[in-house]
Design a protein around this motif. Structure first.
Motif, PDB file in Angstrom:
ATOM      1  N   HIS A  35       0.696  -1.150  -0.074  1.00 28.07           N
ATOM      2  CA  HIS A  35       0.123  -0.036   0.124  1.00 28.07           C
ATOM      3  C   HIS A  35       0.854   1.370  -0.138  1.00 28.07           C
ATOM      4  O   HIS A  35       2.109   1.081   0.030  1.00 28.07           O
ATOM      5  CB  HIS A  35      -0.972  -0.118   0.903  1.00 28.07           C
ATOM      6  N   HIS A  77       1.462   4.041   1.966  1.00 31.17           N
ATOM      7  CA  HIS A  77       2.148   4.923   3.164  1.00 31.17           C
ATOM      8  C   HIS A  77       3.665   5.030   2.945  1.00 31.17           C
ATOM      9  O   HIS A  77       4.168   3.997   2.651  1.00 31.17           O
ATOM     10  CB  HIS A  77       1.745   4.140   4.256  1.00 31.17           C
ATOM     11  N   HIS A  83       6.222   2.376   3.682  1.00 26.94           N
ATOM     12  CA  HIS A  83       6.400   1.092   3.112  1.00 26.94           C
ATOM     13  C   HIS A  83       6.846   1.162   1.689  1.00 26.94           C
ATOM     14  O   HIS A  83       7.219   0.398   0.909  1.00 26.94           O
ATOM     15  CB  HIS A  83       4.920   0.618   3.023  1.00 26.94           C
ATOM     16  N   HIS A  98      -7.016  -1.726   5.675  1.00 23.68           N
ATOM     17  CA  HIS A  98      -6.434  -0.458   6.100  1.00 23.68           C
ATOM     18  C   HIS A  98      -6.564   0.662   5.089  1.00 23.68           C
ATOM     19  O   HIS A  98      -6.297   1.858   5.380  1.00 23.68           O
ATOM     20  CB  HIS A  98      -4.898  -0.942   6.245  1.00 23.68           C
ATOM     21  N   ASP A 148      -0.246  -3.641   6.354  1.00 26.42           N
ATOM     22  CA  ASP A 148      -0.966  -2.904   7.469  1.00 26.42           C
ATOM     23  C   ASP A 148      -2.213  -3.346   7.666  1.00 26.42           C
ATOM     24  O   ASP A 148      -2.805  -2.583   8.554  1.00 26.42           O
ATOM     25  CB  ASP A 148      -0.759  -1.474   7.240  1.00 26.42           C
TER      26      ASP A 148
HETATM   27 ZN   LIG Z   1      -0.011   1.994   6.156  1.00 22.01          ZN
END
Ligand SMILES: [Zn+2]
Length: 278
Positions: free
Chosen positions: A65, A67, A70, A151, A170
């Motif tokens: 994902h 973020h 990551h 998430h 996550d």
């Molecule tokens: Zn995240």
């Protein structure tokens, strides 16, 4: 940084040094990485160590994902295929336009615990996307990536049935309260994702969360139970016509692990409430 050998052919870093956890599946002819963390020099070391150890080359980076913790190590994999879900890619394009401005990135750099973590940071975008599922086959070994949401809308897990390891990203914060306050977080999709991970458990020995330590099924079952309790409570109270304030207060009293950041719990419960009440 400590590199864990999860089992033969699977390595991970879950000690928090790269912020988001990262892992590597060593396939017969190539190495596949999952997530790139938020510490560029450590990610470089991780890749170099595994390439040296196995004599194989990185071919692919899967992104669970969008973020920053990551994806901010993506530049270490610029020569690889970088694959993620269409939803995650879309969120990264939006972040690039709105949140990952040069000024904001300077702030991220300044706020990093280790001042070298984001030195020379450059945003590297995915090179390939999939809608729901992607499969990479190398000889007898398959790596399957599936989008579930939860998430975030694009949240995907990466699973290797032959190595019996599932990287959850996550959707799993082992032994801490999850961060579920992002705009596209969805508790109902989150529940289905956890059920899917558990359904696969006959074929899984190690679950790697986005944050926290590697586990068997126990933390998933614990989190699923908690999430079910919260959702049932919220749905019932919404049906009874209770106010948002009353509902959030009651939900807050259901016991679970503390969050990694103080403000996460209130924002997450509020987001879950918003999804369920709309
Ligand atoms: Zn995240």
């Amino acid at each position: 940084m400590s590199i864990e050998r999860v089992r033969e052919n699977v390595y991970a870093i879950t000690d928090g040094s790269t912020r988001g956890n990262v892992c590597a599946y060593v396939l017969p002819t190539q190495i596949v990485f999952v997530d790139s963390g938020m510490h560029i020099p450590l990610m470089k070391k991780f890749r170099e160590y595994i390439e040296k150890e196995t004599g194989k080359k990185a071919s692919t980076l899967f992104i669970t994902h969008e973020h920053g913790d990551h994806v901010f190590g993506n530049q270490i994999f610029e020569d690889c295929e970088i694959i993620t879900s269409e939803s995650t890619n879309k969120a990264m394009v939006e972040a690039l336009e709105n949140n990952w401005t040069p000024e904001n990135l300077e702030e991220w750099k300044k706020n990093a615990e280790d001042s070298t973590a984001l030195e020379g940071l450059k945003i590297v975008m995915p090179t390939k996307t999939f809608a729901e599922e992607y499969e990479l086959t190398d000889g007898e070994v398959k790596v399957i990536v599936r989008r579930t949401g939860g998430h975030t809308e694009g949240s995907s897990y990466v699973y290797c049935p032959q190595y019996k390891v599932l990287f959850a990203g996550d959707n799993l914060f082992n032994h801490s309260f999850p961060w579920g306050g992002t705009p596209t977080a969805n508790p109902l999709k989150w529940i289905r994702a956890l059920q899917e991970y558990l359904y696969l458990s006959i074929n899984i020995e190690h679950y790697i969360p986005g944050h926290g330590s590697i586990s068997g099924t126990e933390p998933l079952e614990e989190f699923l139970e908690y999430l079910n309790k919260v959702i049932t409570l919220m749905k019932d109270m919404i049906a009874e016509g209770k106010t948002e304030e009353e509902i959030l207060k009651q939900a807050d009293e259901i016991e679970y692990y503390p969050p990694r950041r103080e403000e996460w719990k209130d924002l997450t419960l509020k987001k879950w409430y918003d999804v369920l009440s709309n």
